[in-house]
Design an enzyme around this catalytic site. Sequence first.
Site, mmCIF file in Angstrom:
data_model
loop_
_atom_site.group_PDB
_atom_site.id
_atom_site.type_symbol
_atom_site.label_atom_id
_atom_site.label_comp_id
_atom_site.label_asym_id
_atom_site.label_seq_id
_atom_site.Cartn_x
_atom_site.Cartn_y
_atom_site.Cartn_z
ATOM 1 C CB CYS A 40 37.999 -25.731 17.048
ATOM 2 S SG CYS A 40 38.955 -24.844 18.274
ATOM 3 C CD GLU A 55 31.809 -21.601 16.419
ATOM 4 O OE1 GLU A 55 32.685 -21.084 15.833
ATOM 5 O OE2 GLU A 55 31.523 -21.404 17.563
ATOM 6 C CG HIS A 106 36.728 -18.198 6.629
ATOM 7 N ND1 HIS A 106 35.926 -18.498 5.815
ATOM 8 C CD2 HIS A 106 36.315 -18.571 7.941
ATOM 9 C CE1 HIS A 106 34.725 -19.169 6.754
ATOM 10 N NE2 HIS A 106 35.039 -18.886 7.949
ATOM 11 C CB SER A 119 38.151 -15.190 8.469
ATOM 12 O OG SER A 119 38.292 -15.011 9.874
ATOM 13 C CB SER A 120 33.393 -15.371 12.105
ATOM 14 O OG SER A 120 33.105 -14.894 13.223
ATOM 15 C CB CYS A 160 38.069 -20.092 21.602
ATOM 16 S SG CYS A 160 38.896 -19.179 20.618
#
Length: 706
Positions: A105, A134, A48, A231-232, A203
């Site tokens: 990822c 995602e 992003h 971007s989250s 994560c």
Amino acid sequence: MRQVMAEITLARSSGFCFGVQRAVSLLESELDNTAEKKSIYCIGEIIHNKTFNDSIKQRGVKTIEPDEIDSLPYDAIVFIRTHGVTKQVYERLENKGIAFIDATCPFVKKAHRIVENQPEGTTVIIMGDRNHPEVHGIQSFAKGKVLIFSDCEEMKQRLPAEINTEEQLVLIAQTTYNITEWENCQKFIKYLYTNTRIFDTICSVTDERQKEVLSLSKVNDLVVVVGGKSSSNTAKLYRIAAENCQNALYIETANELSDASPHIFKTAKKIAITAGASTPCSIIQEVLKTMTDITNAELSFAEMLDQSFKTLNTGERVTGVISSVSPAEIHVDLGTKHTGILPYDEITNDSGVDLEQDYHVGDPIDVVCIKFNDVEGTVLLSKKRIDQSKHWLVIQQAAEDGSTINGTVREIIRGGVIVNVQTVKVFVPASQTGIPRDGNLDQLKGQKVGIKIIEINDQRKRAVGSIRNAARSVRKKDTEEFFTTAEVGQRFTGTVRSLTNYGAFVNIGPVDGMVHITELSWGRLKPPSELFAVGDQIEVYIKNINIEKKRISLGYKTEENNPWKIFEDKYKVDDIVDATIVSLMPFGAFAEIIPGVDGLIHNTQIAAKPVGNPASVLKLGDKVTAKITAIDLEKSRVSLSIKALLDGIEGDFSTSPEDTVSDEAAEPVIEETAPVAEEVTAAEESAPIAEEAAPVTEEAVKAPAE
Ligand code: SF4
């Protein structure tokens, strides 16, 4: 002109996370190696960040949507970004034979695997943004129902209506989910749906960044968050900053700093800069430079960036990717020139762990660097040290809030047992195990148990726990839950716990209830021990509830197990039955036709000629064949006759139901309702019964106080 020189802090965790760094490296090496004629197609924007995306676009990378796969040329190379894709996209790529580079990822891959491995019928609950690619990917790997909630409040509102209590639940989170919200969700679900399996899929990078921005927000006057607006993880950093700092800015590039009110920069004495996981280093550098110009701060970029993007050092914590697993050690790719070696002893204290089963190539792993060997190009790593401090926090938390934590009994030692709570060993004294004083503690070995921490020594990292207290609190909670839903008439399969003269105590899950002796049988009252044994499973229902005292009384007799109903369905007058003599009276013998229904064979009906004393021809337990001569269901009476079956003997079998005697009746009833046979004198009727112990009567049974 600004009077006070600002102090600027750059968050240590700013910039590319290891997942993005890995994806960018994979893409760049592919771009370097790919012949010009081939094209690389990325499903969605690789990260992003517009600046970065524009730069790779110029190098020939095209961005496509998943539904464009079918129109790609045969020699296309598809690049899967860190968010991952749905299972269906993988299938389409494979079916079309299109080559692809999978830069999903490892944290996201792990979530895919968790969901995919759940058995059929499991409901997967994902905490996250239902529109995020995602989350779409994770969802696509589920075999059954999936519920997606954006926050705990939504889960509280919707979950009870969406599931039934028997459903197997699994709770996971989007990798960049808000940590505080995640903790709330776990608390809620653990409280209401205790059988839920929870997988923490957030994560560690997200975790660290969110914690760092939280602490920076509390001590700075201004926090500048740098990163793509879509971007989250950057958006979450900004939200935390805005909630905890009086001034927070969300910018994509340094140019946007000029849009902010100059007043903010003039008054801020302490400024923090952080950046999302997909923000390139060059943009952070540009923001730092512009900030210096605006605030007149004296900064050494080299120094600050060095602090933030330094190479590995001893004692440093880092996230790597597992590159190989053997029974004795794991190799970890740290993205540096050193190969990370993680030996068994630095993974766990537990001797029963199968590394090859529990760790997988490609999975992310958090480690700390212990020792570098530049000659061999290796670095010795430890996971245990990180885990121990992390797990000690769990113990501290449990000691503080009294919560129950789970562990496994690993050792039986003098005076108690050792329970492993992840990497921390907790001592449970024998008196706190819940095993009676003379019991054998060995039975606990290997068992998974809940414990409460009752004593803690922070300095020596020692903790003492109680299995007994944990079991007690589970029982208390279950009891409370039970009484919120319990209703009179509700049925259960219970287990007989103990038997007394006045009834049976039956366990129905979290509570025990008493079935009074009068509730246990339909016919003559029998001592409970004649009917059941401890451990028997019986069907019971709630007769009475005392919510205040948390007590219930149970019933056992129901229409379905009413022996008179069963008898009525099966037998009629003139039927011939096999029966067992169960009681001898001066006026006749009672014979059990089916359990709970005894018929009277009057003295005049025992043999061809009237019998003076039934005990002279019959004894308890004798099997006899007799004819049913009368049935009075209202009074629960059956008359039997052996005489009626004797060949060549004439008799008057026209006994009316009024002549019959209840199996519950004592002699006075006969006097009132049945004509007394010639042979039975008043004296005989009132004579004590020698053969039988006095029958148990309702009056004789005194109900104990509840
Ligand atoms: S899951 Fe974490 S490490 Fe992976 S790409 Fe996202 S932020 Fe980076």
